[in-house]
Design a protein around this motif. Structure first.
Motif, PDB file in Angstrom:
ATOM      1  N   HIS A   1      -2.924   4.314  -1.003  1.00  0.00           N
ATOM      2  CA  HIS A   1      -3.656   4.847   0.164  1.00  0.00           C
ATOM      3  C   HIS A   1      -4.344   6.147  -0.270  1.00  0.00           C
TER       4      HIS A   1
ATOM      5  N   SER B   1      -7.470   2.509  -2.033  1.00  0.00           N
ATOM      6  CA  SER B   1      -8.142   2.258  -0.767  1.00  0.00           C
ATOM      7  C   SER B   1      -8.798   3.564  -0.303  1.00  0.00           C
ATOM      8  N   HIS B   2      -9.876   3.402   0.485  1.00  0.00           N
ATOM      9  CA  HIS B   2     -10.570   4.558   1.089  1.00  0.00           C
ATOM     10  C   HIS B   2     -10.389   5.870   0.301  1.00  0.00           C
TER      11      HIS B   2
ATOM     12  N   GLU C   1       0.871  -1.183   0.000  1.00  0.00           N
ATOM     13  CA  GLU C   1       0.000   0.000   0.000  1.00  0.00           C
ATOM     14  C   GLU C   1       0.904   1.229   0.000  1.00  0.00           C
TER      15      GLU C   1
END
Ligand SMILES: [Zn+2]
Ligand SMILES: [Zn+2]
Length: 231
Positions: free
Chosen positions: A110, A135-136, A83
């Motif tokens: 990320h 992600s997110h 990540e």
């Protein structure tokens, strides 16, 4: 009949493509994380520790080595990943390339979570760099949603506290524009691992209609297949 057939073709085991070991800020060494996931009934797991320019060449080869050694002794698919975290956007493409050349089969960036001061432009750079998953992604813009769709970059719905605050927005906008979605745990401790049934409930709670849920699990399967084809 068609409905029953479709249900049977989708596995009932969890695919989780975003987790952390002690090689970043997770609590478990890779073998224990793998064992816990196996015990929790997982089908596939990616270990995606936080990397930047300081540690990428330290972490990924070790995760690759651990997974190579344990592969024949476990019943689940385990993928080495990374990540890319809090990296200035213009440096993201080089680090995505480096992660892949070091053996990362799943590259997560990320994304612009509202829970942390992630630099604006990170989501965009992740898509340009052909990451597998953002992600997110927080309050991702319409332009970036369309670009992610065009480049087939998946957006993440997360079970992680804080980052999950924008699940509803990500779900609604990704569904509206047809951007591929996946659901991951971002596990840092054993108690963060979830069952597929819980994953389904989180997707429903994010506002995704029941008849769209299987397509999200199918997309996770495609990501695993694509990762396994990488040499
Ligand atoms: Zn993250
Ligand atoms: Zn993470």
């Amino acid at each position: 009949m068609l409905y029953i057939f479709r249900r049977l073709t989708v596995s009932f085991r969890m695919i989780d493509l975003h987790t952390h070991s002690i090689f970043s800020d997770g609590e478990l060494i890779p073998f224990e994380l793998i064992r816990r996931a196996e015990d929790a009934g997982y089908k596939a797991l990616a270990i995606t520790d936080h990397v930047d320019a300081s540690n990428i060449d330290f972490i990924i080869p070790r995760i690759v080595k651990a997974i190579d050694r344990i592969r024949s002794s476990v019943s689940i698919v385990v993928l080495p990943g990374a990540e890319i975290t809090h990296v200035p956007p213009k440096m993201i493409p080089d680090l995505v390339k480096e992660a892949r050349s070091l053996g990362a089969r799943i590259v997560v960036v990320h994304g612009e979570t509202i829970a942390e001061p992630v630099i604006k432009g990170t989501n965009r750079a992740a898509i340009e760099a052909d990451a597998d998953i953002i992600s997110h992604p927080g309050l991702i813009s319409t332009e970036d949603l369309l670009f992610a769709k065009e480049k087939n970059v998946s957006l993440e719905i997360t079970s992680r506290k804080g980052h999950s605050l924008s699940n509803g927005y990500v779900a609604k906008e990704a569904m509206r524009f047809g951007v591929p979605l996946c659901i991951n745990t971002d596990s840092h401790s054993p108690s963060d691992l979830i069952t597929k049934e819980t994953a389904k409930r989180i997707l429903l709670a994010a506002g995704i209609e029941e008849n769209r849920i299987d397509s999200i699990f199918e997309n996770a399967k495609h990501l695993v297949e694509k990762a396994l084809r990488r040499t």
